[in-house]
Write an enzyme that holds these catalytic residues in place. Structure first.
Site, short mmCIF file in Angstrom:
data_model
loop_
_atom_site.label_atom_id
_atom_site.label_comp_id
_atom_site.label_asym_id
_atom_site.label_seq_id
_atom_site.Cartn_x
_atom_site.Cartn_y
_atom_site.Cartn_z
N HIS A 152 0.79 -1.23 0.00
CA HIS A 152 0.00 0.00 0.00
C HIS A 152 0.83 1.28 0.00
O HIS A 152 0.27 2.38 -0.13
CB HIS A 152 -0.89 -0.03 1.25
CG HIS A 152 -2.07 0.89 1.21
ND1 HIS A 152 -2.39 1.66 0.11
CD2 HIS A 152 -3.02 1.17 2.13
CE1 HIS A 152 -3.47 2.36 0.36
NE2 HIS A 152 -3.86 2.09 1.58
N TYR A 185 -12.83 6.70 10.51
CA TYR A 185 -11.99 7.21 9.40
C TYR A 185 -12.52 6.70 8.08
O TYR A 185 -12.89 5.53 7.95
CB TYR A 185 -10.55 6.76 9.59
CG TYR A 185 -9.63 6.99 8.41
CD1 TYR A 185 -8.96 8.20 8.25
CD2 TYR A 185 -9.44 6.00 7.44
CE1 TYR A 185 -8.12 8.42 7.17
CE2 TYR A 185 -8.60 6.21 6.36
CZ TYR A 185 -7.94 7.41 6.22
OH TYR A 185 -7.12 7.63 5.15
N THR A 199 -4.64 10.89 -0.22
CA THR A 199 -5.96 10.91 0.42
C THR A 199 -5.99 11.97 1.52
O THR A 199 -4.95 12.44 1.98
CB THR A 199 -6.28 9.55 1.07
OG1 THR A 199 -5.30 9.24 2.08
CG2 THR A 199 -6.32 8.44 0.03
#
Length: 816
Positions: free
Chosen positions: A357, A488, A501
């Site tokens: 990621h 979140y 993001t």
């Protein structure tokens, strides 16, 4: 050996893929005052009034003291960067010491291939690899159309970090390494590694789908020759699930020239130093194996197991299965390499993606997955109709029609990587496996595939689908635990150059008011009005975050700037005899720069950075499931996909009644639909396909002949056809509150104050506090002669004059 390019470079920008990069704006740096105001608004619903007062004081101090200076330094730093947050964001991932599996890497589970011939492992894998290579070719030739949202181009930089990229552990920090000339893939079967080339120097395919299937069949057959218990003992891939510093040390051991050292020792003992092999010292085999894996386009994992349920599939794609046989790990958790993009195909043809990621976000991988899934369908269509469209601007020449000599220097026959199993490596594998098995056992995974309605119905009822589902998470959690927690959701900021993001904080004053009202015995219209307000607030917050105007990234960058300057000050303060530390005019060292701003030591900052409900909305019809692990020990990790007529949710936690949470969600969805039907005169389900199945207005009309039809209706009527009515469908929902019924929120708050001791620090409020707190009443008998009754609660001695009475129902003794 496959070609490699050292380090990382930036891809060229000559085609359409990166054509809009220069036109993208930089991520805006909001005014400090605006960020602080947003910060206070998101922490307020999570805190008690006293805690919030402390946070306000810390924020006010930050605005007056360190804040402006740090903001100015950040602004100066940002002027020379593509994005002010980018490097700090990379560092947060690369400095992460814990295993990436279950902590960082997400997964996607693809829908089954609609073409029957590809619903087995070998054919499905071959089809996916062909489509992936076509995507790689389009990306390298810069023919891949850029992402857009409502006509606005998005940043495409992350695509350069998908293929040929690996996370490399070093002693200090992990680094990302990309090979833009990679042309081979690595295949894992029964924890054994194989590789072969699939592209030529021009990134054209050199193997047909049939050729790939033959290679995969060959690899599976070869892997089966080694008993699974024996193969597991040499499953080097398990090391990528280790703590990153441990893995860094093990990589150093693997990279050492062990073969050369042993050869030199042997020559010295035999008196033949410099004579063996003509003076040539062999290369380290393990190091070469690592290089082949690191530089591969991606990893293909061919699992020997066939998970059946959605939860089993989710677990397999996220972390692999944990199966012990004769004391040895034989689950699919050893058939992985978690530091790279992995395409996973099970024995029964189910397929998924597990990706590292650090360099890419879910939106980027979603585009990749969607394109390769679409390509598999279009290629099947083309096999039926040669004029069927293609997804790509140009296609590779058919490898079957090419002269093999035009492929160049390539290796298309699979080669097995043979590791040199030195004692240190064998021991490391043993303990890495047991630690991963522990990690897997500490987590549970559950799936809800809600099929009663989806995006279409939610939009028809006037709600934002994402906000609607987010409020469902809030209501379900509140119904179970009677409180709200930090939540979140990522908002994509790829409208900006190198955008990643921003954090959407779902909990707001409006969402808290909604969950409180929803759990009360209030009229349906009132509940829906509160839901509508909460959804509208969430939409507003989402829009601001997508514009780069959130609070989390800005505050985190300020925190990193402080850490950077604090480290510099500490270094200069250390000094030497020739370079003494600098001193102020009064002879004392200034410590202002070394003090951590109170805003970053305050409880509000800790609360905001301890996410209990971590969520992400990422998916489309090509995906069945999407998910990730919990981000905190007490939290849930929730990946969800809102489809036109359904909602798929994959939840994980460290055994926090995950199934019960999803059952509560299911019941909430059904209850909201009941409320909407009760207040909406149309009584519309909003999903035509489901209406036909369920037998509502359209379905009930099927027993009546069309108007004007005079023909004879043939056939014997089948009796006892049972169709559920809408009311019966609602009855299936059960009770969202788990059978406990609605509760009074005021009574709940009184109970929580008593338990948590918010007012006195011990329990109930004093009469004076009750008088100053609206809605708070303290029963007169709670106090005895001015003393708190709770003083006796924790004493082994009863208060004076106390006489125990017989409480409860007396039992009758059993006859024996």
């Amino acid at each position: 050996m496959p070609s490699r390019a050292p380090g990382m470079s930036t891809p060229s920008t000559t085609g359409i893929t990166y054509a809009s990069q220069d036109k993208l704006q930089r991520l805006p740096l909001p005014p400090l005052e605006d960020t602080i105001q947003r910060y206070l608004s998101v922490v307020k619903p999570l805190q008690t009034p006293r805690e919030f007062e402390e946070t306000v004081d810390a924020a006010r101090e930050f605005l007056i003291k360190q804040g402006p200076d740090l903001h100015a330094k950040l602004k100066e730093y940002a002027s020379t960067r593509s994005s002010y947050i980018e490097q700090f964001w990379y560092d947060s991932y690369l400095n992460f010491d814990n295993p990436v599996v279950l902590n960082l890497n997400p997964f996607f589970l693809l829908e089954d291939d609609p073409t029957p011939a590809r619903n087995n492992q070998v054919n499905r894998a071959a089809s996916l690899v062909v489509s992936t290579l076509a995507f790689v070719r389009a990306l390298r030739r810069e023919e891949l159309p850029p992402d857009t949202v409502r006509g606005k181009p998005l940043c495409m930089y992350q695509y350069s970090r998908i293929f040929g990229t690996a996370r490399i552990s070093t002693q200090n920090v992990c680094v990302m390494q990309s090979d833009y000339s990679s042309k081979h893939i690595v295949v894992l079967a029964r924890s054994q590694f194989y590789w072969f080339d699939v592209l030529d120097e021009n990134s054209d395919l050199i193997m047909t789908e049939k050729d790939l299937a033959q290679n995969f069949e060959t690899i599976i057959n070869d892997a089966q020759k080694t008993p699974v218990t024996e193969a597991a003992k040499g499953a080097v891939g398990i090391l990528t699930a280790e703590n990153r510093r441990i893995w860094a040390s093990l990589r150093d051991i693997l990279s050492q020239d062990v073969d050369s050292e042993r050869s030199a020792t042997s020559d010295e003992e035999n008196g033949t130093t410099g004579k063996s092999n003509g003076g040539f010292q062999p290369k380290n085999n393990n190091y070469e194996c690592l290089q082949i894996i690191d530089s591969a386009l991606f990893i293909l994992c061919l699992d020997y197991s066939a998970p059946q349920t959605a939860s089993e599939l989710a677990m397999n794609m996220l972390c692999g299965t944990n199966v012990i046989e004769k004391g040895v790990q034989v689950g699919t958790c050893t058939n992985r390499w978690y530091d790279k993009l992995q395409i996973i195909v099970t024995k029964n043809g189910s397929a998924g993606i597990n990706f590292e990621h650090t360099g890419v976000d879910g939106h980027t991988i979603l585009r990749f997955v969607s394109d390769i899934y679409t390509d598999t369908i279009l290629r099947f269509a083309k096999s039926i109709n040669g004029h069927a469209p293609s997804l790509w601007a140009s296609e590779s020449p058919d490898p079957a029609q090419r002269d093999p000599s035009s492929f160049g220097s390539v290796t298309t026959t699979p080669h097995k990587l043979e590791w040199t199993m030195i004692p240190e490596l064998s021991l490391a594998l043993r303990f890495a496996e047991t630690r991963l098995a522990d990690l897997i056992h500490q987590n549970e995974f559950e799936v809800l595939e809600f099929s009663h309605y989806g995006m279409t119905y939610i939009k028809n009822m006037g709600f934002s689908p994402d906000a609607f589902v987010q409020m469902a998470f809030q209501a379900a959690y509140y119904a179970l635990y009677g409180k709200v927690e930090c939540t979140y959701e990522p908002a994509m900021t790829k409208y900006f150059l190198h955008g990643r993001t921003e954090a959407i904080r779902t909990v707001s004053d409006e969402s808290v008011a909604f969950v409180r009202k929803f759990c009360e015995d209030a009229p349906p219209k009132t509940k829906l009005e509160y839901l509508r307000r909460a959804c509208q607030k969430h939409v507003q917050t989402t829009k601001l975050c997508a514009q780069g105007l959130g609070q989390d990234r800005h505050l985190y960058a300020l925190y990193c700037m402080h850490q950077r300057y604090m480290d510099d000050d500490l270094s200069s303060a250390t000094g030497t005899a020739d370079d003494p530390p600098s001193a102020s005019t009064d002879g004392t060292k200034s410590i202002t720069a070394l003090e951590i701003p109170a805003i970053f030591t305050d409880g509000g900052w800790d609360k905001l950075n301890t996410t209990i409900i971590s969520t992400s909305n990422c998916g489309n019809p090509s995906l069945r499931l999407f998910g990730f692990g919990p981000t905190s020990p007490d939290g849930f990790g929730i990946g969800y996909i809102i489809k036109p007529d359904s909602i798929s949710i994959c939840a994980s936690s460290k055994h926090r009644q995950t199934r019960r949470f999803l059952e509560t969600l299911h019941n909430y969805f059904m209850e909201v639909r009941s409320l909407l039907r009760a207040t909406d005169p149309r009584k519309n389900t909003g999903t035509r396909a489901r209406s036909l199945v369920r037998g509502d207005d359209r379905g009930e009309g099927r027993d009546t002949a069309a108007e004007g039809y005079k023909g004879r209706r043939s056939g014997r009527q089948v009796d006892d056809v049972k169709r559920k009515t809408d009311a019966q469908d609602d009855d299936d929902a059960g009770d969202m509150l788990g059978g406990y019924g609605y509760f009074d929120v005021g009574e709940l708050e009184t109970l929580l104050r008593d338990i948590n001791g918010e007012n006195t620090g011990l329990g109930a409020a004093t009469p004076e506090q009750a008088a100053s707190t609206p809605g708070t009443e303290v029963p007169p008998d709670l106090y005895i002669e001015g003393e708190h009754r709770h003083r006796f609660r924790h004493s082994n001695q009863a208060p004076p004059g106390y006489r125990r009475r017989e409480v409860g129902r007396k039992l009758r003794l059993a006859d024996i």
